[in-house]
Enzyme design. Structure first.
Site, PDB file in Angstrom:
ATOM      1  N   SER A  94       0.840  -1.193   0.000  1.00 38.94           N
ATOM      2  CA  SER A  94       0.000   0.000   0.000  1.00 38.94           C
ATOM      3  C   SER A  94       0.880   1.249   0.000  1.00 38.94           C
ATOM      4  O   SER A  94       1.690   1.414  -0.909  1.00 38.94           O
ATOM      5  CB  SER A  94      -0.957  -0.025   1.193  1.00 38.94           C
ATOM      6  OG  SER A  94      -1.971   0.933   1.027  1.00 38.94           O
ATOM      7  N   ASP A 186      -9.078  -5.374  -5.491  1.00 38.15           N
ATOM      8  CA  ASP A 186      -8.625  -4.226  -4.704  1.00 38.15           C
ATOM      9  C   ASP A 186      -9.291  -2.949  -5.210  1.00 38.15           C
ATOM     10  O   ASP A 186      -9.097  -2.553  -6.361  1.00 38.15           O
ATOM     11  CB  ASP A 186      -7.103  -4.106  -4.813  1.00 38.15           C
ATOM     12  CG  ASP A 186      -6.532  -3.059  -3.864  1.00 38.15           C
ATOM     13  OD1 ASP A 186      -7.310  -2.383  -3.162  1.00 38.15           O
ATOM     14  OD2 ASP A 186      -5.299  -2.934  -3.825  1.00 38.15           O
ATOM     15  N   HIS A 243      -7.488  -5.454  -1.000  1.00 34.47           N
ATOM     16  CA  HIS A 243      -6.267  -4.691  -0.751  1.00 34.47           C
ATOM     17  C   HIS A 243      -5.311  -5.368   0.229  1.00 34.47           C
ATOM     18  O   HIS A 243      -4.091  -5.308   0.050  1.00 34.47           O
ATOM     19  CB  HIS A 243      -6.649  -3.304  -0.217  1.00 34.47           C
ATOM     20  CG  HIS A 243      -5.503  -2.359  -0.130  1.00 34.47           C
ATOM     21  ND1 HIS A 243      -4.734  -2.005  -1.227  1.00 34.47           N
ATOM     22  CD2 HIS A 243      -4.974  -1.679   0.927  1.00 34.47           C
ATOM     23  CE1 HIS A 243      -3.793  -1.157  -0.856  1.00 34.47           C
ATOM     24  NE2 HIS A 243      -3.909  -0.944   0.443  1.00 34.47           N
TER      25      HIS A 243
END
Length: 267
Positions: A94, A186, A243
């Protein structure tokens, strides 16, 4: 972030740190201990537990403060004999992937490999396709200014700021072999972000070929030095994951592949 045997592992959030402390990231721990990695845990700028000023320090300074923190930490660990700086890799997910990619692009000579998990690579794209588009404004400009500027259509100044701090701005300088782990569902950092970065990275080969055989002319103001050939890349997409990439089978496969990648290219 975590520093282990010269690897800088970059966390993206307080929650992930909390989960790791509770040993929920057991596959990461197991895969690292299967190989000769020595773990060292250190705090990261913008980490909970160091006061509100620490939490608010990073927004508006991404791409510089966080990069400098990691480079300073790597050098300090090497000076103390805790890491071999000649065998370093950057690993992150991320925003940690954003930071890892920036490290690989801004300091290519320092890193032998990279592992990116659903990384943020182009803030201008994030402002258009992410489920939290305002995040791009806050991270690029800082909390107050980012909230003021957040809008559905970024203006030219916003786009210039996004470009200045994004890893894709440095993609032509990346030389480290790169493993990219992505979730097919995601919505936080959709697949388009990594796809654009990888196209730019792999496209260096075509650009070099056209310049070398004379079919592409150098544009006015363009540097005479050709970018290096693209590094080896491997992309794993987990089609049913989002994610976090934290489904049990995905987590197991992702971290074992990451450990094998590091073992091949760094150890």
């Amino acid at each position: 972030w975590i520093l282990f045997r010269g690897f800088v592992f970059l966390f993206s959030s307080v929650l992930f740190l909390f989960e790791f402390a509770r040993a929920k990231k057991k596959h990461l721990t197991l895969s690292l201990f299967l190989f000769p990695f020595q773990l060292k845990f250190e705090p990261k700028t913008n980490t909970q537990g160091y006061g509100e000023s620490s939490l608010q320090l990073l927004p508006g300074r991404i791409g510089s403060l966080d990069v400098d923190d990691c480079i300073s930490a790597l050098k300090a660990a090497a000076d103390r004999g805790l890491a071999d700086a000649s065998r370093a890799a950057a690993v992150g997910g991320s925003h940690g992937g954003f930071l890892a990619a920036n490290l690989l692009g801004l300091h290519p000579s320092l890193f032998r490999a990279g592992v990116l998990r659903n990384p943020v690579l182009d803030l201008s794209l994030m402002a258009a396709v992410s489920d939290i588009p305002e995040w791009a404004f806050v991270e690029a400009w800082g909390g107050r200014e980012g909230r003021r500027r957040a809008r559905a259509r970024p203006d030219a100044e916003d786009l210039a700021r996004f470009a200045a701090v994004s890893p894709i701005a440095h993609v032509d300088k990346v030389t480290a072999p790169l493993l990219v782990l992505l979730g097919g569902k995601d919505r936080r950092v959709p697949l388009e972000d990594a796809s654009r970065y990888l196209c730019a990275l792999r496209g260096r080969r075509a650009g070099r070929s056209r310049r070398e055989n004379g079919t592409a002319k150098k544009e006015e103001g363009e540097e005479d030095v050709l970018p290096p050939p693209p590094p080896r890349t491997r992309v794993l997409v987990f089609p049913n994951d989002a994610h976090a990439l934290d489904a049990p089978q995905t987590e197991f496969e992702a971290w074992l592949n990451a450990a094998a990648w590091l073992k091949e290219h760094v150890v």
